[in-house]
Design an enzyme around this catalytic site. Structure first.
Site, PDB file in Angstrom:
ATOM      1  N   HIS A  16       1.023  -1.333  -0.020  1.00 20.25           N
ATOM      2  CA  HIS A  16      -0.623   0.029  -0.047  1.00 20.25           C
ATOM      3  C   HIS A  16       0.929   1.055   0.356  1.00 20.25           C
ATOM      4  O   HIS A  16       2.090   1.012  -0.376  1.00 20.25           O
ATOM      5  CB  HIS A  16      -0.757   0.381   1.131  1.00 20.25           C
ATOM      6  CG  HIS A  16      -0.454   0.351   3.038  1.00 20.25           C
ATOM      7  ND1 HIS A  16      -0.377   0.941   3.057  1.00 20.25           N
ATOM      8  CD2 HIS A  16      -0.063  -1.248   2.929  1.00 20.25           C
ATOM      9  CE1 HIS A  16       1.040   0.894   4.345  1.00 20.25           C
ATOM     10  NE2 HIS A  16       0.326  -0.830   4.347  1.00 20.25           N
ATOM     11  N   HIS A 311     -20.584  29.904  14.538  1.00 18.48           N
ATOM     12  CA  HIS A 311     -21.537  30.131  13.646  1.00 18.48           C
ATOM     13  C   HIS A 311     -22.397  29.030  12.834  1.00 18.48           C
ATOM     14  O   HIS A 311     -23.715  29.351  12.462  1.00 18.48           O
ATOM     15  CB  HIS A 311     -22.312  32.278  13.137  1.00 18.48           C
ATOM     16  CG  HIS A 311     -22.002  32.304  14.775  1.00 18.48           C
ATOM     17  ND1 HIS A 311     -20.995  33.718  14.450  1.00 18.48           N
ATOM     18  CD2 HIS A 311     -23.195  33.290  15.041  1.00 18.48           C
ATOM     19  CE1 HIS A 311     -20.939  34.319  15.268  1.00 18.48           C
ATOM     20  NE2 HIS A 311     -22.393  33.823  16.042  1.00 18.48           N
ATOM     21  N   ARG A 454     -32.646  40.730  18.600  1.00 16.43           N
ATOM     22  CA  ARG A 454     -30.625  41.046  18.359  1.00 16.43           C
ATOM     23  C   ARG A 454     -30.089  42.558  18.007  1.00 16.43           C
ATOM     24  O   ARG A 454     -30.134  41.885  16.292  1.00 16.43           O
ATOM     25  CB  ARG A 454     -30.065  39.713  19.157  1.00 16.43           C
ATOM     26  CG  ARG A 454     -28.573  40.647  19.004  1.00 16.43           C
ATOM     27  CD  ARG A 454     -27.741  39.780  19.554  1.00 16.43           C
ATOM     28  NE  ARG A 454     -27.272  38.555  17.727  1.00 16.43           N
ATOM     29  CZ  ARG A 454     -26.469  38.040  18.156  1.00 16.43           C
ATOM     30  NH1 ARG A 454     -25.968  37.777  19.587  1.00 16.43           N
ATOM     31  NH2 ARG A 454     -25.943  37.067  17.092  1.00 16.43           N
ATOM     32  N   GLU A 556     -21.557  39.157  26.958  1.00 17.64           N
ATOM     33  CA  GLU A 556     -20.781  38.653  26.228  1.00 17.64           C
ATOM     34  C   GLU A 556     -19.852  38.907  26.671  1.00 17.64           C
ATOM     35  O   GLU A 556     -17.998  37.593  25.973  1.00 17.64           O
ATOM     36  CB  GLU A 556     -21.341  39.091  24.910  1.00 17.64           C
ATOM     37  CG  GLU A 556     -22.217  38.856  24.150  1.00 17.64           C
ATOM     38  CD  GLU A 556     -22.734  38.638  23.548  1.00 17.64           C
ATOM     39  OE1 GLU A 556     -22.825  37.717  22.004  1.00 17.64           O
ATOM     40  OE2 GLU A 556     -22.483  39.739  22.611  1.00 17.64           O
ATOM     41  N   ARG A 590     -13.319  30.529  19.925  1.00 15.47           N
ATOM     42  CA  ARG A 590     -14.736  29.310  19.423  1.00 15.47           C
ATOM     43  C   ARG A 590     -14.507  28.544  18.382  1.00 15.47           C
ATOM     44  O   ARG A 590     -15.116  28.054  18.055  1.00 15.47           O
ATOM     45  CB  ARG A 590     -16.026  30.646  20.099  1.00 15.47           C
ATOM     46  CG  ARG A 590     -16.402  31.377  18.997  1.00 15.47           C
ATOM     47  CD  ARG A 590     -17.416  32.330  19.110  1.00 15.47           C
ATOM     48  NE  ARG A 590     -18.834  31.718  18.569  1.00 15.47           N
ATOM     49  CZ  ARG A 590     -19.865  32.989  18.293  1.00 15.47           C
ATOM     50  NH1 ARG A 590     -19.901  34.007  19.544  1.00 15.47           N
ATOM     51  NH2 ARG A 590     -21.052  31.832  18.394  1.00 15.47           N
ATOM     52  N   CYS A 627     -28.667  32.931  26.833  1.00 17.80           N
ATOM     53  CA  CYS A 627     -28.816  32.188  25.299  1.00 17.80           C
ATOM     54  C   CYS A 627     -27.623  31.407  24.044  1.00 17.80           C
ATOM     55  O   CYS A 627     -27.777  31.954  23.045  1.00 17.80           O
ATOM     56  CB  CYS A 627     -29.805  33.503  24.502  1.00 17.80           C
ATOM     57  SG  CYS A 627     -27.746  34.749  24.359  1.00 17.80           S
ATOM     58  N   HIS A 765     -29.532  -6.286  30.906  1.00 19.46           N
ATOM     59  CA  HIS A 765     -29.820  -5.166  31.936  1.00 19.46           C
ATOM     60  C   HIS A 765     -28.444  -4.242  32.538  1.00 19.46           C
ATOM     61  O   HIS A 765     -27.218  -4.513  31.790  1.00 19.46           O
ATOM     62  CB  HIS A 765     -30.018  -5.706  33.525  1.00 19.46           C
ATOM     63  CG  HIS A 765     -29.203  -7.084  33.260  1.00 19.46           C
ATOM     64  ND1 HIS A 765     -29.170  -8.780  32.955  1.00 19.46           N
ATOM     65  CD2 HIS A 765     -28.192  -6.912  34.501  1.00 19.46           C
ATOM     66  CE1 HIS A 765     -27.932  -9.138  33.337  1.00 19.46           C
ATOM     67  NE2 HIS A 765     -27.000  -8.266  34.271  1.00 19.46           N
TER      68      HIS A 765
HETATM   69  C1  PEP Z   1     -23.674  34.638  21.767  1.00 13.64           C
HETATM   70  O1  PEP Z   1     -21.825  34.842  21.567  1.00 13.64           O
HETATM   71  O2  PEP Z   1     -23.268  33.257  23.179  1.00 13.64           O
HETATM   72  C2  PEP Z   1     -24.860  34.762  21.602  1.00 13.64           C
HETATM   73  C3  PEP Z   1     -25.736  34.125  21.521  1.00 13.64           C
HETATM   74  O3  PEP Z   1     -24.251  35.409  20.183  1.00 13.64           O
HETATM   75  P1  PEP Z   1     -23.719  34.696  19.388  1.00 13.64           P
HETATM   76  O4  PEP Z   1     -23.250  33.426  19.264  1.00 13.64           O
HETATM   77  O5  PEP Z   1     -24.515  35.228  18.017  1.00 13.64           O
HETATM   78  O6  PEP Z   1     -21.985  35.112  18.999  1.00 13.64           O
HETATM   79 MG    MG Z   2     -22.760  36.332  20.399  1.00 13.16          MG
END
Ligand code: PEP
Ligand code: MG
Length: 858
Positions: A16, A311, A454, A556, A590, A627, A765
């Site tokens: 391979h 996102h 928002r 935030e 993130r 949120c 179980h």
């Molecule tokens: C966040 O930052 O947690 C949030 C809800 O806003 P976004 O994810 O759109 O930045």
């Molecule tokens: Mg945010």
């Protein structure tokens, strides 16, 4: 001089990529013409030993005899060197391959046993968006050129040849340097180095170059030639008998993509329209690219390095698109056009999806529908814990359709409506009327439930070309959110007017507005002034408007989290954006998969920050919600209750499970868990704490028998199917949110001894923290199945006894009850009358009554 050497291939995987690349590398330092033949009948044509692809294409298997022929001045030295490689070094390459296979197999254990039995090809990643789907593989950023590059005509053959050669040389040098570096690393480095070295070899492979040169001479541009050459080589490799060789097509595609990227930077990120139900595979996918895809056909996403709270993932979750991330070589993991299945919960995809796989996934989808129907009544009304703590459960949305889905799932409101997506992917911002129409739709779909709009959170990873932001080194620390509002106040005013006008159609305080990325009290005061001014403007223009609208800011930025008392005078409410707050608090991007383990909202330091800021918000008597993604996870529910927030908001798919968990919880226990979590050293310990389930109220446990967990006349072909089906009933009944873990726990016992107790009965179980309430599932099969029972009899009745570990130390009441029921069942099965009576029953309600009576249950 012409010298021959015969050898027998002793490698289990045949010759391979890696052993082939060792031979090719060795041959490179000699002048002689060196060829290798596979001595089978009919014998394929000899190939150039310097071409890894050609060697792979020979498909040499273990036990095959091969002959190497060297012709030239240094033929004897070349053969001697090659013999040394064959006799001494190929075995080491084989061991590296074995290690890789072991890694792949360990990843594959996440794939359900039923699928594993079908020997499917699983593509493993990390689960981020739930659900299962089937669709055709579409590669984005794969080996297709943007339209203009695909149509371009070559102006000069020498120039194209030079460009292609330069790209190949540069890629080869780059890969070889990486291989060298990896080779000096620590654990696992030798495998990585070997793969990189093999890739470097493929990049400069004579067969690849010949094919590219040929296409350019025939009139192609360099990028077109790379695509054409790769296509034909990939087709040849895919036709090989050996699965290992077929899988090497991925390496060629990978190399070709890297070459195209060097020739046309950015080209492989371009997109094609989706023509039918599709599972999109891509190395990376931005939020904008996702928005450009036709969602009517987008059924699933298989992505490479993409952050969990990026996102892209947030949007996918909002749209209810199953998504798997951190998939190695995602853009080349499956051939375009194949049918694929994706399991967002399990974190894997399967390609190709055979009819059996398709049937399996259809079953999963049907089960999900049954669960939703069964648990729907539980989603109504704001949930209250056993000890009286109220916690609203909202949904995040970015379109009226998502609002409608949230409300249909039982959301108490829309905790976050992200408005910015309407501003992306266009040349001009939407005007007031267009925005009004969109917001009014959302308010209508919310049907009287509160909606928090928002204002546009642009900047960071979301860009609109008409809003000018200078190139920034750290866009997430740059001009985004309210900072951009302050650059474009007129645009903010337009949006605020549209929101205020939409709010007029609903009762006062139903529609609310909040600003993103606020860091200082001055920004909050500025925002409030603009909102109040916008109300005046709306009225001046002759439109209806309420006197007030609740005004909030997102928390935030750590500075805002530490200034709640100073922000409070300027706002009516707060909403914590944990996605951003976590990345800023832990200094872990993130969107960067490389720091994903650090970007963890369960990190005790982050929990301490949350505890502090919620305490301050409560002290200021301000409503506060969560949120960010953390707020939508069922596994976090104890911490969220413990924090004392008023609302949590996430994806609509989790509303039901969240409400169910809140109703079963004890808030005072949750506060204790939060304090204990804040005292932990790391999030692993926090997870362990949460898994104890001690936050659940003891009085919440339902009866062990549930009519929904009793089924008769079921057709299941094997023991794996039967256990999976029994666990699925537990899941449909809302008694587990982690069916995979319950299945694994049941199999952990099953693998040590068979639970086929004889006479056609089996009692698989398990005791697991994934089980929420002790349950006895009864499944009577239409046709008996093989179980490996003690008396060798096939099994017609399966009784899964699933017990939680939660809230119980060994030897306590619940554990004892488990043992008691198991022992009593086993004893009962010894008696013919009991067995006969159970066999004769075909009505689930009658079975339930019979079992209750026989087992002495209330
Ligand atoms: C966040 O930052 O947690 C949030 C809800 O806003 P976004 O994810 O759109 O930045
Ligand atoms: Mg945010």
């Amino acid at each position: 001089m012409r010298i021959e050497h015969d050898f027998v291939c002793t490698l289990a995987n045949g010759l391979h990529a890696r052993p082939a690349s060792l031979l090719a590398q060795c041959a490179e330092s000699f002048h002689a013409i060196i060829q290798i033949r596979r001595r089978v009948t009919p014998e394929p044509a000899p190939v150039d030993i310097r071409s890894v692809l050609s060697i792979i294409g020979l498909d040499v298997r273990e036990g095959d005899r091969c002959t190497i022929t060297a012709t030239g001045d240094d033929a004897d030295a070349a053969i001697a060197a090659l013999r040394e490689v064959i006799e001494l070094r190929l075995d080491a390459a084989e061991q590296a391959a074995d290690a890789e296979v072991k890694r792949v197999v360990s990843v594959a254990t996440r794939v359900p046993r039923v699928l594993r039995q079908l020997s499917v090809r699983a593509i493993a990643g990390e689960s981020v968006c739930h659900g299962a789907a089937i669709g055709e593989v579409v590669i984005l950023g794969g080996l297709s050129l943007p339209v203009d590059a695909a149509r371009a005509t070559a102006t000069s053959i020498p120039r194209e040849l030079a460009a292609a050669r330069a790209a190949i040389d540069a890629l080869h040098a780059h890969l070889a340097a990486r291989a060298n570096k990896a080779g000096t690393g620590m654990a696992g480095a030798s495998t990585e180095a070997a793969i990189l070295a093999a890739h470097a070899q493929i990049a400069s492979d004579p067969a690849l170059w010949d094919s590219i040169r040929h296409a350019i001479t025939a009139g192609a541009t360099a990028p077109q030639a790379v695509v054409a050459a790769a296509d034909s080589l990939v087709a040849r490799l895919r036709a090989a008998e050996s699965a290992y060789v077929r899988d090497r097509a991925i390496d060629v595609q990978d190399i070709a993509m890297q070459l195209v990227e060097r020739l046309l930077p950015g080209a492989t990120a371009d997109q094609q329209p989706l023509a039918r139900d599709s599972i999109v595979f891509a190395e990376a996918l931005t939020a904008n690219q996702l928005l450009r895809l036709d969602r009517a056909h987008l059924k699933g996403l298989v992505l490479g390095s993409v952050g969990k709270t990026s996102h892209t993932v947030i949007l996918a979750r909002g749209f209810g698109i199953p998504c798997v991330i951190n998939v190695a070589h995602a853009a080349v993991a499956a051939p375009p056009g194949d049918l694929a299945a994706i399991d967002g919960d399990g974190g894997y995809a399967v390609a190709p999806a055979t009819p059996d796989v398709v049937a399996y996934f259809a079953g999963r989808q049907a089960a999900a529908q049954r669960r939703a129907a069964r648990l729907r009544p539980l989603s109504q009304g704001v949930p209250i814990t056993r000890d009286g703590h109220r916690l609203e459960v909202g949904t995040n949305a970015s379109s009226a359709a998502e609002v409608a889905a949230g409300i249909a799932h039982g959301s108490d409101g829309i905790g976050l409506f992200r408005t910015e997506f309407m501003f992306l992917e266009r040349d001009l911002a939407p005007d007031e009327d267009e925005q009004l129409a969109a917001y009014a739709d959302a308010v209508r779909e919310a049907a009287g439930a509160p909606v928090i709009f928002r204002t546009f959170d642009i900047g960071g990873d979301k860009l609109a070309p008409y809003l000018h932001i200078d190139a920034e080194e750290n866009p997430f620390l740059g001009v985004r959110g309210i900072r951009l509002h302050q650059r474009y106040p007129a645009l903010l005013d337009i949006q605020l007017r549209a929101i205020i006008r939409a709010a007029a159609a609903a009762p006062v305080n139903t529609v609310r507005v909040m600003a993103p990325m606020v860091a200082t009290p001055a920004e909050a005061a500025w925002f409030r002034d603009r909102v109040l001014d916008a109300i005046t403007q709306v009225r001046a223009a002759g439109h209806a408007a309420h006197d007030t609208i609740p005004i909030g800011v997102m928390i935030e930025v750590p500075a805002a989290a530490m200034s709640i008392d100073l922000l409070a005078p300027h706002v009516d409410f707060f909403s914590i954006g944990t996605n951003d707050l976590c990345q800023y608090a832990l200094a872990a991007d993130r969107g960067n998969a490389g720091v994903a383990t650090l970007n963890d909202p369960l990190h005790p330091a982050f929990l301490r920050l949350l505890r502090l800021l919620v305490r301050d918000a409560n002290a200021a008597a301000k409503w506060i919600g969560v949120c960010g993604e953390m707020g939508g996870r069922v596994t976090n529910v104890a911490l969220l209750i413990g924090l004392g927030v008023n609302e949590i908001s996430g994806s609509s798919a989790n509303v039901l499970a969240l409400k169910q968990a809140i109703r079963a919880a004890d808030a005072s226990q949750c506060r204790a868990i939060l304090d204990a979590a804040c005292a932990c050293a790391d999030s692993t310990d926090v997870v362990k704490l949460l898994n104890t389930g001690s936050w659940r109220a003891q009085s919440a446990a339902p009866s062990i028998l549930d009519l929904g967990c009793i089924e008769v006349d079921v057709d299941l072909p094997s023991k794996a199917h039967a256990i999976e089906h029994a666990v699925e009933l537990l899941w449909i009944a809302g008694r587990t949110n982690r069916p995979r873990d319950v299945d694994a726990a049941a199999w952990a016992r099953e693998e040590t001894y068979s639970t086929g107790l004889g006479h056609g009965f089996a009692i698989p179980h398990c005791k697991s923290d994934a089980v929420q309430a002790a349950t006895l599932v009864v499944v009577k099969l239409r046709a008996p199945i093989e179980w490996g029972s003690m008396d060798n009899q096939p099994v017609h009745t399966v009784m899964l006894l699933a017990v939680p570990t939660s809230g119980e130390g060994e030897g306590n009441d619940a554990a004892k009850q488990h043992m008691k029921i198991f022992a009593s069942l086993a004893r009962k099965l010894m008696h013919e009358e009991f067995r006969d009576a159970l066999v004769a029953l075909h009505d689930p309600a009658a079975i339930e009554a019979f079992m209750k009576r026989e087992l002495g249950l209330a």
